[in-house]
Design a protein around this motif. Structure first.
Motif, PDB file in Angstrom:
ATOM      1  N   GLY A  69      84.911  40.495  63.172  1.00 47.02           N
ATOM      2  CA  GLY A  69      84.209  39.926  64.302  1.00 47.02           C
ATOM      3  C   GLY A  69      83.112  40.806  64.887  1.00 47.02           C
ATOM      4  N   LEU A  70      83.019  42.049  64.464  1.00 48.60           N
ATOM      5  CA  LEU A  70      82.073  42.975  65.075  1.00 48.60           C
ATOM      6  C   LEU A  70      80.986  43.336  64.062  1.00 48.60           C
ATOM      7  CD1 LEU A  70      81.421  44.525  67.640  1.00 48.60           C
ATOM      8  CD2 LEU A  70      82.951  46.323  66.889  1.00 48.60           C
ATOM      9  N   LYS A  71      80.027  42.419  63.890  1.00 45.28           N
ATOM     10  CA  LYS A  71      78.955  42.622  62.917  1.00 45.28           C
ATOM     11  C   LYS A  71      77.906  43.586  63.458  1.00 45.28           C
ATOM     12  CE  LYS A  71      80.423  39.623  59.868  1.00 45.28           C
ATOM     13  NZ  LYS A  71      81.480  40.034  59.066  1.00 45.28           N
ATOM     14  N   SER A  72      77.322  43.292  64.608  1.00 47.34           N
ATOM     15  CA  SER A  72      76.304  44.155  65.194  1.00 47.34           C
ATOM     16  C   SER A  72      76.667  44.448  66.640  1.00 47.34           C
ATOM     17  CB  SER A  72      74.923  43.495  65.136  1.00 47.34           C
ATOM     18  OG  SER A  72      74.005  44.290  65.851  1.00 47.34           O
ATOM     19  N   ALA A  73      77.158  45.638  66.841  1.00 51.87           N
ATOM     20  CA  ALA A  73      77.575  46.024  68.187  1.00 51.87           C
ATOM     21  C   ALA A  73      76.382  46.144  69.128  1.00 51.87           C
ATOM     22  CB  ALA A  73      78.357  47.329  68.137  1.00 51.87           C
ATOM     23  N   LEU A  74      75.223  46.534  68.607  1.00 51.25           N
ATOM     24  CA  LEU A  74      74.039  46.614  69.472  1.00 51.25           C
ATOM     25  C   LEU A  74      73.673  45.240  70.014  1.00 51.25           C
ATOM     26  CD1 LEU A  74      71.794  49.196  67.581  1.00 51.25           C
ATOM     27  CD2 LEU A  74      72.644  49.396  69.931  1.00 51.25           C
ATOM     28  N   VAL A  75      73.778  44.210  69.176  1.00 50.63           N
ATOM     29  CA  VAL A  75      73.495  42.838  69.622  1.00 50.63           C
ATOM     30  C   VAL A  75      74.510  42.418  70.676  1.00 50.63           C
ATOM     31  CG1 VAL A  75      73.445  40.417  68.903  1.00 50.63           C
ATOM     32  CG2 VAL A  75      72.335  42.156  67.493  1.00 50.63           C
ATOM     33  N   TYR A  85      72.030  40.019  84.836  1.00 54.83           N
ATOM     34  CA  TYR A  85      70.756  40.519  85.338  1.00 54.83           C
ATOM     35  C   TYR A  85      69.594  39.658  84.865  1.00 54.83           C
ATOM     36  CZ  TYR A  85      73.772  44.502  86.187  1.00 54.83           C
ATOM     37  OH  TYR A  85      74.801  45.298  86.603  1.00 54.83           O
ATOM     38  N   ARG A  86      68.520  39.636  85.680  1.00 57.10           N
ATOM     39  CA  ARG A  86      67.323  38.867  85.340  1.00 57.10           C
ATOM     40  C   ARG A  86      66.615  39.493  84.142  1.00 57.10           C
ATOM     41  NH1 ARG A  86      62.783  38.912  89.676  1.00 57.10           N
ATOM     42  NH2 ARG A  86      64.426  40.250  90.356  1.00 57.10           N
ATOM     43  N   ASP A  87      66.462  40.819  84.153  1.00 59.35           N
ATOM     44  CA  ASP A  87      65.818  41.514  83.035  1.00 59.35           C
ATOM     45  C   ASP A  87      66.805  41.605  81.875  1.00 59.35           C
ATOM     46  OD1 ASP A  87      63.413  42.041  84.380  1.00 59.35           O
ATOM     47  OD2 ASP A  87      64.311  43.785  85.377  1.00 59.35           O
ATOM     48  N   VAL A  88      66.322  41.284  80.689  1.00 60.44           N
ATOM     49  CA  VAL A  88      67.174  41.278  79.498  1.00 60.44           C
ATOM     50  C   VAL A  88      66.899  42.525  78.663  1.00 60.44           C
ATOM     51  CG1 VAL A  88      67.666  40.044  77.342  1.00 60.44           C
ATOM     52  CG2 VAL A  88      67.289  38.770  79.459  1.00 60.44           C
ATOM     53  N   VAL A  89      67.971  43.167  78.224  1.00 59.27           N
ATOM     54  CA  VAL A  89      67.874  44.301  77.315  1.00 59.27           C
ATOM     55  C   VAL A  89      68.064  43.765  75.902  1.00 59.27           C
ATOM     56  CG1 VAL A  89      68.946  46.469  76.585  1.00 59.27           C
ATOM     57  CG2 VAL A  89      68.770  45.937  79.013  1.00 59.27           C
ATOM     58  N   THR A  90      67.114  44.019  75.028  1.00 59.22           N
ATOM     59  CA  THR A  90      67.241  43.612  73.630  1.00 59.22           C
ATOM     60  C   THR A  90      68.016  44.697  72.881  1.00 59.22           C
ATOM     61  OG1 THR A  90      65.229  44.718  72.891  1.00 59.22           O
ATOM     62  CG2 THR A  90      65.001  42.439  73.731  1.00 59.22           C
ATOM     63  N   PRO A  91      68.561  44.364  71.728  1.00 61.19           N
ATOM     64  CA  PRO A  91      69.247  45.390  70.932  1.00 61.19           C
ATOM     65  C   PRO A  91      68.325  46.577  70.595  1.00 61.19           C
ATOM     66  CG  PRO A  91      69.761  43.216  70.087  1.00 61.19           C
ATOM     67  CD  PRO A  91      68.703  43.036  71.134  1.00 61.19           C
ATOM     68  N   LEU A  98      69.481  54.527  74.127  1.00 59.18           N
ATOM     69  CA  LEU A  98      70.608  55.368  73.721  1.00 59.18           C
ATOM     70  C   LEU A  98      70.121  56.640  73.022  1.00 59.18           C
ATOM     71  CD1 LEU A  98      73.089  52.656  72.347  1.00 59.18           C
ATOM     72  CD2 LEU A  98      73.314  53.962  74.471  1.00 59.18           C
ATOM     73  N   ARG A  99      69.158  56.479  72.125  1.00 63.67           N
ATOM     74  CA  ARG A  99      68.655  57.638  71.375  1.00 63.67           C
ATOM     75  C   ARG A  99      67.848  58.596  72.251  1.00 63.67           C
ATOM     76  NH1 ARG A  99      67.346  53.704  67.670  1.00 63.67           N
ATOM     77  NH2 ARG A  99      65.121  53.934  68.153  1.00 63.67           N
TER      78      ARG A  99
END
Length: 158
Positions: A69-75, A85-91, A98-99
């Motif tokens: 079930g955990l294909k892309s944790a960043l997504v 929140y109104r502002d969306v963080v993309t992967p 993070l980096r």
């Protein structure tokens, strides 16, 4: 796989092998009660060495597999921390933050949500996905620790 699921597999293999609980217990150096509790999911904890002894007797491997079930944790993490929140963080944005260890002010609440509320397996896998040869996972974990200290997050693992 959790201990209760492993116990179910142990029960199936023991029965297939024609062993009684007391036989398996004796072979593994445990009590029959421990084997019974393990098979019935009532055992809360069993050390690795003891569990491995039981599994080795029955020929059960302890291999690590990625949960399906955990294909892309960043997504998953980006979607999760953007929910309220109104502002969306993309992967991609999350990976970059993070980096770099840089948290734009409008995304600090999102990152606090990551640190406080996002399930730890998702956070750990997201860190692994964001890591590069230039910015290893260890550096990203230090960034998370710094943010947690700076923002005084509630989750104490950082």
């Amino acid at each position: 796989m959790n201990l209760a699921q492993i116990g179910g597999e142990i029960h199936i293999k023991r029965v297939q092998a024609g062993l009684l609980q007391e036989h398996l217990a004796k072979f593994a150096g445990l009590s029959r009660v421990t084997i019974n509790q393990l098979e019935n999911g009532a055992l809360k904890d069993l050390g690795y060495t003891k569990l491995k002894a039981v599994m080795d007797i029955l020929g059960i491997d302890m291999e690590t597999v990625q949960p399906s079930g955990l294909k892309s944790a960043l997504v998953i993490a980006a979607r999760s921390i953007s929910t309220s929140y109104r502002d969306v963080v993309t992967p991609e944005m999350l990976s970059l933050m993070l980096r770099s260890g840089q948290a734009p002010e409008q995304f600090q609440p999102h990152l606090m949500t990551l640190l406080d509320e996002t399930p730890l397996p998702v956070v750990v896998k997201a860190v692994t996905e964001a890591a590069t040869p230039d910015v290893p996972a260890r550096k990203i974990m230090k960034n998370l620790s710094s943010w947690a200290e700076q923002w005084q997050v509630c989750r104490t693992v950082w």
